[in-house]
Design an enzyme around this catalytic site. Structure first.
Site, PDB file in Angstrom:
ATOM      1  N   GLU A 192      50.943  95.894  38.425  1.00 44.71           N
ATOM      2  CA  GLU A 192      49.644  96.102  37.746  1.00 44.71           C
ATOM      3  C   GLU A 192      48.511  95.957  38.759  1.00 44.71           C
ATOM      4  O   GLU A 192      47.528  95.250  38.514  1.00 44.71           O
ATOM      5  CB  GLU A 192      49.458  95.078  36.623  1.00 44.71           C
ATOM      6  CG  GLU A 192      50.645  95.021  35.669  1.00 44.71           C
ATOM      7  CD  GLU A 192      50.433  94.128  34.453  1.00 44.71           C
ATOM      8  OE1 GLU A 192      50.715  94.581  33.341  1.00 44.71           O
ATOM      9  OE2 GLU A 192      49.961  92.984  34.623  1.00 44.71           O
ATOM     10  N   CYS A 251      47.100  90.907  25.950  1.00 44.21           N
ATOM     11  CA  CYS A 251      45.876  90.444  26.609  1.00 44.21           C
ATOM     12  C   CYS A 251      44.692  91.354  26.301  1.00 44.21           C
ATOM     13  O   CYS A 251      43.562  90.892  26.233  1.00 44.21           O
ATOM     14  CB  CYS A 251      46.080  90.352  28.122  1.00 44.21           C
ATOM     15  SG  CYS A 251      46.750  91.843  28.873  1.00 44.21           S
TER      16      CYS A 251
END
Lengths: 624, 624
Positions: A302, A393
């Site tokens: 990521e 998230c």
């Protein structure tokens, strides 16, 4: 310290003073729409998910009340904290009893779950009590603490949630005891607590919180945590913060860290922190930023990629990274007074960030690519928005930013006001109140009406976006000062107006030639909006992947009041070609590409994509 | 069943008969060089690593002899098995007492480690005895077994290692008892055992091994194993083998699986297996194959990407995937008799595969990208070859292929011979012996001298590579038949010759327009060799990343006898431009790119890259 009801950075060193959420009322345009669906759809969904996803049940388990196994990831608590923060800002903006109730009830659970010494983390308390603070490289304990502090600050500024603040302070005091006065050295693998500790210091005046934030920043790059197998870059632990030249590793971690770095500068005046953060900002903007304002070029980790590694299809561009970038740029704007940070906030807000949520507010992207092919394998992950995620998230993070958007519109100085973002509504500050009338970003005219005139000389500073090639104020061409603002300093009268006209001529934008992944392509932009070509808008049978743009063709603006599934928008049409190359053996030949047949191609703002059929999409399109 | 001393597929259904490693002697050119450094450098390094990396110590632990913890990954045994196979083929090619000794000693350890019921896996025996066969999604138990079987087959064909074969058969019988006759259903998350079981069947005649291979293939896509979190595509468990239309997931797994699918077809005649494998082959070649023959577009999951998702910088192209592709294509060549599979073997061998090893044979690539930027972050992983890896699947895999390369050069029929790869040396088959004289791939002439003439009419079939635009045989232009071969059938006399001249004119190659990542670029190829531009060869100060090729400029061939660090090569020079675009704010502008200044650009064969300074490299270069 003065408290402002907003996601603010009140600091002696900030050049400008933020406004509170209640000082800016957004009444129309996309931002008001986002706030409406946030209120009506997203936040109710999020509140439901706090039970369903295990966030609240886990904490009840930690309080010795619940049954069943721990659910979800070790950072599951943070979903609740972000949700609480979203609810707190939303309560400040559009109060509802259910918001205060939710905060109160959640705070009660947290209070019961919290250990007597102040420690609080449902995963470690329930699953691994013997491992507390021993796995900082991936434990997310301080990361979760940070989100708790931010929620508590928001609730306190909104005048609700004393219980939440008490819980947060006890946990912060525990961190101070262990990692500041106790002498334990460490960092959290996922930066976040640094900026949160500074905000908690701003709220409470407790200097130990600021000192701990500074120490955690100084501790980075010393190898105090283990490598999780993803490399030291992943958690920005490869170099001391002041030495790292470019953003690397997990994008959200890097960007939250930067917000903390600037926050500590704002409170301590340590210029070396501002300098290094600006150095990385400049490198990032020049070489690692997507045209949408997104960050994170790799699914793998990521993470940021190398310089100019900006693939459109495999762009990660996590929604949380867009939010973290806005947080960082807001702090840089206050620290430096340079409109380039407000420019990037605008680009990120209207593109990378806004695309994260569906038109109905009920589905979210975690990853925000700039291309989806029309030729996905029969069995591939289709990459459409989803209602929720195992690692959730993003959704509550999106909600906390949308609820607090008013805080990013304007700032004041002693005798003046900077307008950073153009939204219809009212802005009040220090005896002045402005009414802003605009159809921006669809329309080019921003009319500012003085509803309450300030006393004496007063400066109105208007951000002139770098993309606005020809800007008029009251009908006269103007150029911004070097800081990106055009200022009017004079005495003001109630009822008088200023008219700002930005240049919304659609433009064809070319990538730097070193961005390999999109060479030979162009994108369309209009004002702050990046456009994309979606299959749903193309004439029958012409695949988006076969389109080739003609750089000489005019770009025609086509306003639509209510495009199905999308709502209000402005489409752009252009004369293009459809180039179909056959598929036959290896896709490498000694003869160049085929030519095409004429078609009309239609583009839609990127932030409105994926609200129709789930077909192909491209921001960057081949040039004929 | 007839035994051939080679990595062969002897089968009633194969159109052609493979030759053994001893039937083909390679005496010069790159392949002989690779075999020499394999013998002198790589294999000795590998043998050392069998102790250092824990592979042999783990097995001694399993035998109750060693001390200390289990080392490495749960599939650590497979490193030893691949190393044993490499040693067995090398012993057949260039016997040395130390090879037979190593195999004997390792077999003795394995015998002592093996459980009485035949099960053998040091990780599960030492670390998780209670979990045997319960974690098939990631246990690699059958994967390791497969590599053991292949090692045992190689050793048996080379006439050494009876002990190894006995161990292998006991383990295979155990698998049969559990998963075939015992009725347990399952698959290994990492395909490999399927092709190995068929080879073991070919060696031993034990039909249960073939049946188990067939069952494991039929079991795939039924959800018999858990999802490891990487998705069902990762392990090709998303769809039944006969239904999947395109290669997906972990590339090495998909490609080993295909070798097994074709192997089972070759022995059972189940056409549905050949059909589905060919369907995926065609899709892969047209949309998921790098110009180097490499496969695997994503670091994320070491996997295939979407169709036309072929980024050069983030190409994964695992060395093991190149090997697995050669295995699969070899089986397809024998099954279909179509030279397109030999063409792809050649492309893969000279590019994706050959690049995996340094010129000195002592360092290896795991990942084989087509681009390395000149502007790597100060702290980024530089991506150079390494001596070994924690996950060391590639080095011994490379060694086993290099040792057995002779087996891929030619095949025989009853009265004839197909030459698939052109290497200097001798090829003997059924009363015929040919001497081949050539400087290929550097030179274009392949001279075939009949050293022993076969009796009666006899066919010599020469592969005409698809890239050879103008091919001469004995000075006359020829075109291959539809199968890609040009055949001469006649009576032959000792001493007579055939001269094949291939077209080694350097060529500029363009990508299919849907390969977004390299649009607007070209690559240079010459014969089977893909070229790249390395920083080390460019005139002072011109960055590879700034080069722009002129499609009209001639490509000049520059032979070099001994380029420092590289050895013999043929460089290609061309007139190009250096285009430097400034770095200033966001890398997106409304004005197209700058023009450049003239320079000479020099390219080197891709397989010889990264033997100098570790600078920038590009296969695909912008067109001016």
């Amino acid at each position: 310290m003065e408290q402002i009801l907003g996601p603010s950075v009140p600091s002696g060193r900030a050049l400008w003073r933020p406004l509170g959420v209640q000082d800016v009322i957004i009444t129309g345009g996309p931002l008001a729409r986002w706030q409406r669906i946030n209120h009506e759809a997203s936040i109710p969904l999020g509140l439901e998910q706090m039970e369903r996803s295990g966030a609240l049940p886990n904490l009840r388990r930690a309080a010795g009340e619940g049954e069943g196994p721990f659910q979800g990831y070790r950072f599951q608590d943070s979903d609740l904290y972000k949700q609480l923060e979203a609810v707190a800002w939303e309560h400040a903006r559009a109060p509802e009893p259910r918001y205060a109730e939710f905060i109160e009830q959640a705070a009660a659970v947290l209070e019961r779950a919290q250990r007597p010494d102040g420690y609080l983390n449902s995963h470690y308390q329930v699953v691994k009590p013997g491992k507390i603070y021993t796995e900082l490289e991936y434990s997310h304990e301080m990361y979760c603490a940070g989100h708790l502090f931010q929620a508590a600050v928001a609730a306190a500024r909104a005048g609700i949630g004393d219980g939440l603040l008490a819980v947060a302070r006890r946990f912060a005091d525990h961190l101070v005891e262990v990692f500041l006065t106790g002498g334990d050295d460490g960092i959290d693998g996922h930066a976040e607590v640094e900026t949160a500790l500074v905000e908690l210091y701003r709220l409470t005046g407790e200097r130990a919180y600021l000192e701990l934030a500074g120490k955690l920043i100084d501790n980075r790059g010393k190898g105090l945590i283990a490598d999780t197998g993803l490399g030291k870059l992943y958690a920005q632990d490869h170099l001391p913060v002041r030495e790292a030249a470019t953003p690397v590793g997990h994008a959200v971690r890097q960007l939250y860290l930067e917000a903390g770095v600037v926050d500590v500068y704002l409170e301590t005046g340590d210029e070396s922190l501002l300098d290094c953060s600006l150095r990385r900002w400049e490198d990032m903007v020049a070489t690692k930023t997507y045209i949408t304002g997104g960050h994170g070029s790799r699914h793998d980790g990521e993470s940021f990629g190398e310089r100019y590694e900006l693939p459109p299809d495999r762009a990660y561009n996590e929604s949380c990274a867009a939010i973290a970038s806005i947080h960082w740029n807001w702090r840089l704007l206050l620290a430096t007074g340079h409109g380039r940070h407000a420019d990037l906030i605008e680009r990120t807000l209207y593109n990378a960030f806004a695309a994260s949520t569906s038109a109905d507010g009920l589905r979210f992207f975690y990853v925000n690519p700039l291309q989806r092919r029309d030729d996905l394998a029969e069995d591939a992950y289709l990459g459409r928005r989803r209602e929720w995620f195992a690692c959730a998230c993003c959704p509550p993070n999106i909600m906390r930013l949308v609820a607090s958007l008013g805080g990013y519109v304007a700032t004041t100085t002693g005798a003046g006001l900077h307008l950073h973002q153009y939204v219809p509504g009212t802005v009040g500050a220090g005896g002045a109140r402005l009414r802003i009338e605009t159809g921006y970003p669809w329309d080019d005219l921003v009319r500012i009406v003085v509803e309450e005139a300030p006393d004496g000389e007063w400066k109105l500073a208007l951000r002139v976006p770098a993309w606005s090639a020809a800007t008029l104020v009251d009908g006269r061409p103007v150029r911004p000062a070097e800081d990106g603002y055009f200022s009017i300093r004079r005495r003001w009268t109630r009822g008088e107006t200023v008219e700002l006209r930005l240049d919304l001529t659609p433009r064809l934008t070319y990538p730097h030639r070193r961005i390999d992944a999109v060479r030979g392509c162009a994108a369309i932009e209009r004002g702050p909006l990046v456009y994309c070509f979606e299959q749903a808008d193309q004439p029958g049978g012409v695949a988006v992947d076969d389109l080739a743009l003609n750089p000489a063709a005019p770009l025609r603006v086509v306003p639509r009041d209510d495009l199905e599934g999308v709502g209000r928008t402005v489409l752009i049409e252009t004369d293009a070609a459809a180039v179909v190359q056959p598929r036959d053996g290896l896709p490498y030949t000694t003869t160049p590409q085929a030519t095409g047949t004429p078609v009309t191609a239609t583009a839609i703002p990127y932030f409105q994509w994926d609200n129709r059929d789930g077909g192909a999409m491209r921001v960057w399109v081949h040039l004929a």
